[in-house]
Design a protein around this motif. Structure first.
Motif, PDB file in Angstrom:
ATOM      1  N   HIS A 276       0.828  -1.216   0.000  1.00 46.43           N
ATOM      2  CA  HIS A 276       0.000   0.000   0.000  1.00 46.43           C
ATOM      3  C   HIS A 276       0.859   1.261   0.000  1.00 46.43           C
ATOM      4  N   ALA A 277       1.936   1.250   0.797  1.00 46.17           N
ATOM      5  CA  ALA A 277       2.797   2.432   0.877  1.00 46.17           C
ATOM      6  C   ALA A 277       3.473   2.720  -0.459  1.00 46.17           C
ATOM      7  N   HIS A 278       3.868   1.665  -1.166  1.00 51.61           N
ATOM      8  CA  HIS A 278       4.501   1.839  -2.475  1.00 51.61           C
ATOM      9  C   HIS A 278       3.488   2.162  -3.576  1.00 51.61           C
ATOM     10  N   ASN A 279       2.262   1.726  -3.375  1.00 54.62           N
ATOM     11  CA  ASN A 279       1.230   1.885  -4.413  1.00 54.62           C
ATOM     12  C   ASN A 279      -0.042   2.456  -3.790  1.00 54.62           C
ATOM     13  N   PRO A 280      -0.071   3.753  -3.454  1.00 56.37           N
ATOM     14  CA  PRO A 280      -1.250   4.352  -2.817  1.00 56.37           C
ATOM     15  C   PRO A 280      -2.512   4.124  -3.644  1.00 56.37           C
ATOM     16  N   GLY A 281      -3.557   3.703  -2.957  1.00 55.99           N
ATOM     17  CA  GLY A 281      -4.833   3.470  -3.615  1.00 55.99           C
ATOM     18  C   GLY A 281      -5.024   2.061  -4.113  1.00 55.99           C
ATOM     19  N   LEU A 282      -3.953   1.273  -4.184  1.00 58.89           N
ATOM     20  CA  LEU A 282      -4.081  -0.098  -4.675  1.00 58.89           C
ATOM     21  C   LEU A 282      -4.835  -0.985  -3.677  1.00 58.89           C
ATOM     22  N   ILE A 283      -4.599  -0.748  -2.387  1.00 56.83           N
ATOM     23  CA  ILE A 283      -5.283  -1.527  -1.339  1.00 56.83           C
ATOM     24  C   ILE A 283      -5.999  -0.520  -0.444  1.00 56.83           C
ATOM     25  N   PRO A 284      -7.214  -0.123  -0.791  1.00 58.34           N
ATOM     26  CA  PRO A 284      -7.900   0.965  -0.068  1.00 58.34           C
ATOM     27  C   PRO A 284      -8.582   0.512   1.220  1.00 58.34           C
ATOM     28  N   ILE A 285      -7.799  -0.063   2.136  1.00 58.29           N
ATOM     29  CA  ILE A 285      -8.389  -0.534   3.391  1.00 58.29           C
ATOM     30  C   ILE A 285      -7.753   0.154   4.599  1.00 58.29           C
TER      31      ILE A 285
END
Length: 288
Positions: A276-285
């Protein structure tokens, strides 16, 4: 007529299971704490500060001192020192490239198996054991803690990784293959942590020292390793309490399975939080 003996007392939640009780071979003189502390601090020098010469020197000096204090203490600290020395032959900084994936995995496997083999085949004893189950059912607080662990991880880990920038200590993964290796690696290292730091280091230290003395010594090694792995910045404020809790839980439950489930539940959130930190919005939990 002879009076029958009273029935054996039933174990309670506050009574540590038989399988987790340390079997100290003989009383260890108080001065034995010095070489034990030296072994733990050698891990700090090797993994935390990356000072190989000083770390290996302190480790060797500490093991010599341990044998001068007590032969049994020397044997047990040598097994811990063997594992530390094996891990120190390569960097354990997080990396999912195939060559590093297998190199780190092989080194970590040897760091557990070599002390175990020396204990069984050379010393001909069973000081290192992996008690999968204690034989006692888990009570409400144990089940409750299993639920609390991922919730606490969900609240704390994204904030730690993102605000500290520690997530950058893990590679930015973009393809499915590397992501799969990352997931396997996180869970493998989490499993290894319990086999080495708890079932090996902590269990051997408990043969000579009280619960919290042994726990602080193993936590020093544990946190130093995790620092090199990537839990830097203010990461020890999370990893140190976690290491101490794992040692206490193992003593309380006598179950490798329980502490392993706790660790892997936490590591699932670690994996998700770093992605999530590397890809904001990829895991919106997450909240951060």
């Amino acid at each position: 007529m002879a009076t029958p003996p009273p029935p054996a007392a039933e174990p309670t939640a506050s009574t540590p299971p038989q399988s987790s009780a340390p079997s100290a071979p003989q009383p260890t003189p108080r001065i034995g704490l010095l070489p034990a502390l030296g072994v733990s601090l050698s891990a700090f020098l090797l993994f935390g500060l990356q000072l190989a010469g000083w770390g290996h020197g302190l480790l060797a000096l500490s093991l010599l001192g341990a044998f001068l204090v007590s032969r049994e203490l020397g044997k047990d600290l040598s097994l811990i020192g063997l594992g530390i020395a094996v891990v120190s032959v390569t960097s354990v900084k997080a990396d999912v490239d195939w060559d590093r994936f297998f190199t780190i995995g092989t080194v970590l496997i040897l760091a557990v198996t070599l002390p175990l083999l020396v204990d069984r085949l050379l010393l001909r004893r069973r000081a290192i054991r992996f008690p999968w189950l204690s034989g006692q059912p888990w009570n409400r607080w144990q089940w409750g803690y299993l639920i609390a662990v991922p919730v606490l991880g969900w609240l704390l880990l994204p904030y730690y990784f993102i605000t500290s920038g520690a997530y950058e200590n893990w590679p930015h993964i973009t393809d499915a293959g590397a992501l799969g290796r990352f997931f396997v690696g996180v869970n493998f290292v989490g499993t290894w942590d319990e086999l080495f730091f708890i079932c090996t280091c902590f269990a051997l230290l408990r043969r000579h020292f009280g619960l919290w003395t042994a726990n602080l010594l193993q936590a020093t090694i544990f946190v130093s390793f995790l620092w090199e792995l990537g839990y830097q910045e203010w990461g020890p404020l999370l990893t140190a309490p976690f290491a101490l809790l794992q040692g206490w839980l193992f003593t309380r439950t006598g179950s490798l399975l329980y502490v392993l489930i706790v660790h892997l539940l936490f590591d699932v959130v670690v994996f998700l939080a770093i992605v999530h930190a590397h890809n904001p919005g990829l895991i919106p939990i997450f909240l951060v």
